[in-house]
Motif scaffolding. Structure first.
Motif, PDB file in Angstrom:
ATOM      1  N   TYR A 177       0.804  -1.219   0.000  1.00  0.00           N
ATOM      2  CA  TYR A 177       0.000   0.000   0.000  1.00  0.00           C
ATOM      3  C   TYR A 177       0.837   1.269   0.000  1.00  0.00           C
ATOM      4  CZ  TYR A 177      -3.675  -3.266   1.363  1.00  0.00           C
ATOM      5  OH  TYR A 177      -4.556  -4.317   1.393  1.00  0.00           O
ATOM      6  N   TRP A 178       2.110   1.118   0.272  1.00  0.00           N
ATOM      7  CA  TRP A 178       2.949   2.300   0.471  1.00  0.00           C
ATOM      8  C   TRP A 178       3.135   3.167  -0.773  1.00  0.00           C
ATOM      9  CZ3 TRP A 178       7.803   3.736  -1.429  1.00  0.00           C
ATOM     10  CH2 TRP A 178       8.402   4.822  -0.784  1.00  0.00           C
ATOM     11  N   PRO A 179       3.398   2.611  -1.961  1.00  0.00           N
ATOM     12  CA  PRO A 179       3.656   3.486  -3.108  1.00  0.00           C
ATOM     13  C   PRO A 179       2.527   4.457  -3.412  1.00  0.00           C
ATOM     14  CG  PRO A 179       4.330   1.247  -3.605  1.00  0.00           C
ATOM     15  CD  PRO A 179       3.575   1.188  -2.314  1.00  0.00           C
ATOM     16  N   THR A 180       1.273   3.987  -3.379  1.00  0.00           N
ATOM     17  CA  THR A 180       0.152   4.876  -3.664  1.00  0.00           C
ATOM     18  C   THR A 180       0.038   5.957  -2.591  1.00  0.00           C
ATOM     19  OG1 THR A 180      -1.042   3.086  -4.750  1.00  0.00           O
ATOM     20  CG2 THR A 180      -2.331   4.983  -4.064  1.00  0.00           C
ATOM     21  N   ALA A 181       0.228   5.569  -1.328  1.00  0.00           N
ATOM     22  CA  ALA A 181       0.197   6.552  -0.253  1.00  0.00           C
ATOM     23  C   ALA A 181       1.332   7.560  -0.405  1.00  0.00           C
ATOM     24  CB  ALA A 181       0.301   5.848   1.102  1.00  0.00           C
ATOM     25  N   ALA A 182       2.506   7.061  -0.818  1.00  0.00           N
ATOM     26  CA  ALA A 182       3.660   7.933  -1.004  1.00  0.00           C
ATOM     27  C   ALA A 182       3.403   8.959  -2.100  1.00  0.00           C
ATOM     28  CB  ALA A 182       4.893   7.102  -1.345  1.00  0.00           C
ATOM     29  N   ILE A 183       2.809   8.505  -3.210  1.00  0.00           N
ATOM     30  CA  ILE A 183       2.510   9.423  -4.305  1.00  0.00           C
ATOM     31  C   ILE A 183       1.527  10.492  -3.845  1.00  0.00           C
ATOM     32  CG2 ILE A 183       1.332   9.603  -6.542  1.00  0.00           C
ATOM     33  CD1 ILE A 183       4.227   8.621  -6.668  1.00  0.00           C
ATOM     34  N   GLY A 184       0.534  10.087  -3.038  1.00  0.00           N
ATOM     35  CA  GLY A 184      -0.410  11.075  -2.520  1.00  0.00           C
ATOM     36  C   GLY A 184       0.284  12.126  -1.682  1.00  0.00           C
ATOM     37  N   LEU A 185       1.231  11.699  -0.852  1.00  0.00           N
ATOM     38  CA  LEU A 185       1.973  12.651  -0.031  1.00  0.00           C
ATOM     39  C   LEU A 185       2.815  13.585  -0.899  1.00  0.00           C
ATOM     40  CD1 LEU A 185       3.876  11.831   3.257  1.00  0.00           C
ATOM     41  CD2 LEU A 185       4.868  13.347   1.557  1.00  0.00           C
ATOM     42  N   VAL A 186       3.528  13.006  -1.857  1.00  0.00           N
ATOM     43  CA  VAL A 186       4.388  13.816  -2.729  1.00  0.00           C
ATOM     44  C   VAL A 186       3.560  14.841  -3.498  1.00  0.00           C
ATOM     45  CG1 VAL A 186       5.927  13.784  -4.729  1.00  0.00           C
ATOM     46  CG2 VAL A 186       6.134  12.017  -2.966  1.00  0.00           C
ATOM     47  N   ARG A 187       2.468  14.385  -4.084  1.00  0.00           N
ATOM     48  CA  ARG A 187       1.665  15.293  -4.905  1.00  0.00           C
ATOM     49  C   ARG A 187       1.028  16.393  -4.058  1.00  0.00           C
ATOM     50  NH1 ARG A 187      -3.668  14.068  -8.735  1.00  0.00           N
ATOM     51  NH2 ARG A 187      -3.912  16.236  -9.374  1.00  0.00           N
ATOM     52  N   ASN A 188       0.402  16.021  -2.940  1.00  0.00           N
ATOM     53  CA  ASN A 188      -0.294  17.018  -2.132  1.00  0.00           C
ATOM     54  C   ASN A 188       0.665  17.998  -1.480  1.00  0.00           C
ATOM     55  OD1 ASN A 188      -3.325  16.422  -2.105  1.00  0.00           O
ATOM     56  ND2 ASN A 188      -2.472  14.401  -1.763  1.00  0.00           N
ATOM     57  N   ALA A 189       1.778  17.482  -0.947  1.00  0.00           N
ATOM     58  CA  ALA A 189       2.773  18.377  -0.362  1.00  0.00           C
ATOM     59  C   ALA A 189       3.390  19.267  -1.436  1.00  0.00           C
ATOM     60  CB  ALA A 189       3.857  17.569   0.349  1.00  0.00           C
ATOM     61  N   GLY A 190       3.675  18.675  -2.588  1.00  0.00           N
ATOM     62  CA  GLY A 190       4.276  19.448  -3.675  1.00  0.00           C
ATOM     63  C   GLY A 190       3.358  20.536  -4.184  1.00  0.00           C
ATOM     64  N   GLU A 191       2.092  20.228  -4.361  1.00  0.00           N
ATOM     65  CA  GLU A 191       1.154  21.226  -4.871  1.00  0.00           C
ATOM     66  C   GLU A 191       0.903  22.332  -3.850  1.00  0.00           C
ATOM     67  OE1 GLU A 191      -2.301  19.188  -6.346  1.00  0.00           O
ATOM     68  OE2 GLU A 191      -1.211  18.292  -8.027  1.00  0.00           O
ATOM     69  N   GLN A 192       0.865  21.975  -2.565  1.00  0.00           N
ATOM     70  CA  GLN A 192       0.729  23.002  -1.536  1.00  0.00           C
ATOM     71  C   GLN A 192       1.956  23.910  -1.525  1.00  0.00           C
ATOM     72  OE1 GLN A 192      -0.220  21.540   2.372  1.00  0.00           O
ATOM     73  NE2 GLN A 192       0.055  23.532   3.359  1.00  0.00           N
ATOM     74  N   TRP A 193       3.133  23.305  -1.691  1.00  0.00           N
ATOM     75  CA  TRP A 193       4.368  24.082  -1.750  1.00  0.00           C
ATOM     76  C   TRP A 193       4.371  25.019  -2.953  1.00  0.00           C
ATOM     77  CZ3 TRP A 193       8.416  23.316  -5.472  1.00  0.00           C
ATOM     78  CH2 TRP A 193       9.589  24.049  -5.217  1.00  0.00           C
ATOM     79  N   LEU A 194       3.929  24.509  -4.109  1.00  0.00           N
ATOM     80  CA  LEU A 194       3.881  25.344  -5.312  1.00  0.00           C
ATOM     81  C   LEU A 194       2.975  26.551  -5.135  1.00  0.00           C
ATOM     82  CD1 LEU A 194       3.664  22.740  -8.225  1.00  0.00           C
ATOM     83  CD2 LEU A 194       5.556  24.314  -7.789  1.00  0.00           C
ATOM     84  N   SER A 195       1.841  26.353  -4.442  1.00  0.00           N
ATOM     85  CA  SER A 195       0.854  27.428  -4.293  1.00  0.00           C
ATOM     86  C   SER A 195       1.178  28.383  -3.152  1.00  0.00           C
ATOM     87  CB  SER A 195      -0.540  26.826  -4.067  1.00  0.00           C
ATOM     88  OG  SER A 195      -0.586  26.110  -2.837  1.00  0.00           O
ATOM     89  N   THR A 196       2.205  28.068  -2.353  1.00  0.00           N
ATOM     90  CA  THR A 196       2.575  28.943  -1.234  1.00  0.00           C
ATOM     91  C   THR A 196       3.359  30.145  -1.751  1.00  0.00           C
ATOM     92  OG1 THR A 196       2.712  27.050   0.276  1.00  0.00           O
ATOM     93  CG2 THR A 196       3.839  29.081   0.941  1.00  0.00           C
TER      94      THR A 196
END
Length: 230
Positions: A177-196
């Motif tokens: 289950y880890w890869p899908t969860a990892a991608i969710g973390l990367v994408r959500n953290a990355g997009e929040q960082w981009l919009s900051t």
């Protein structure tokens, strides 16, 4: 009775028609690639909310041309997205292949993802969200989500492979289950960082990539551990 000359003439006519059709198809494909490049440049300059009219004007053509080739704005988003996501996937794969350890591979992939997204936040936003106000059609949000899903599924498998090799056989229950969860973390953290908005408190790209990689590998346990008594 067969007429060899008539048959030869008929074959020549068919060959000529096929040749014209192939040339026309090639022309259309080349024109479509040019429009995608022009749209990407326009969105980069104008922002992710650029209208079809604004994109067409920046491309020195008419809005009807874009509608003829892409159907609607969502269709254009999907076409640009396929190109952008393919480039990101290739960059991430190359980064992963140069790494020496699973953690280095994760850092390389996260860095490549953030670098590509940061290069043009407007283009990234344009290809990862539904066109507001556009009617749902064959190129609507479902198609865009499908393209994104395929992209992130591929990235998940890329990061899973070295982890499986590192953990060894019999660890599928750990890695499953880890890869899908990892991608969710990367994408959500990355997009929040981009919009900051930029500020002294906002981490730079390298720092953010290392922070996300640390979250993936060890979580936030170190930050939650009580400080040692003096």
């Amino acid at each position: 009775m067969n007429n060899p000359q008539a048959e030869a003439n008929e074959r020549a006519v068919r060959a000529s028609a096929d040749g014209r059709s192939a040339r026309w198809q090639s022309h259309r494909e080349e024109r479509r690639r040019e429009l995608i490049k022009s749209a990407r440049r326009a969105v980069h300059a104008l922002g992710s909310d650029a209208s079809m009219e604004e994109i067409a004007t920046a491309a020195a053509t008419s809005k009807s041309v874009f509608y003829r080739y892409f159907g609607d704005k969502a269709g254009l988003q999907q076409a640009v997205g396929e190109v952008v996501l393919s480039q990101m996937q290739r960059r991430i794969r190359e980064a992963a292949q140069s790494a020496q350890t699973p953690r280095e591979g994760l850092l390389a992939m996260v860095s490549a993802y953030l670098q590509m997204a940061e290069t043009s936040p407007s283009v990234y936003s344009f290809v990862t969200r539904h066109a507001a106000g556009e009617p749902e059609g064959p190129h609507g949000s479902a198609a865009i989500s499908g393209a994104l899903g395929h992209f992130f599924d591929s990235i998940a498998e890329m990061i899973a492979a070295p982890m499986r090799a590192h953990l060894g056989d019999g660890k599928e229950s750990v890695i499953g289950y880890w890869p899908t969860a990892a991608i969710g973390l990367v994408r959500n953290a990355g997009e929040q960082w981009l919009s900051t908005p930029d500020s002294p408190a906002k981490p730079d790209q390298e720092t953010m990539a290392r922070q996300i990689t640390a979250w993936l590998c060890v979580g936030i346990a170190p930050e939650l551990s009580p400080a040692e008594a003096p």
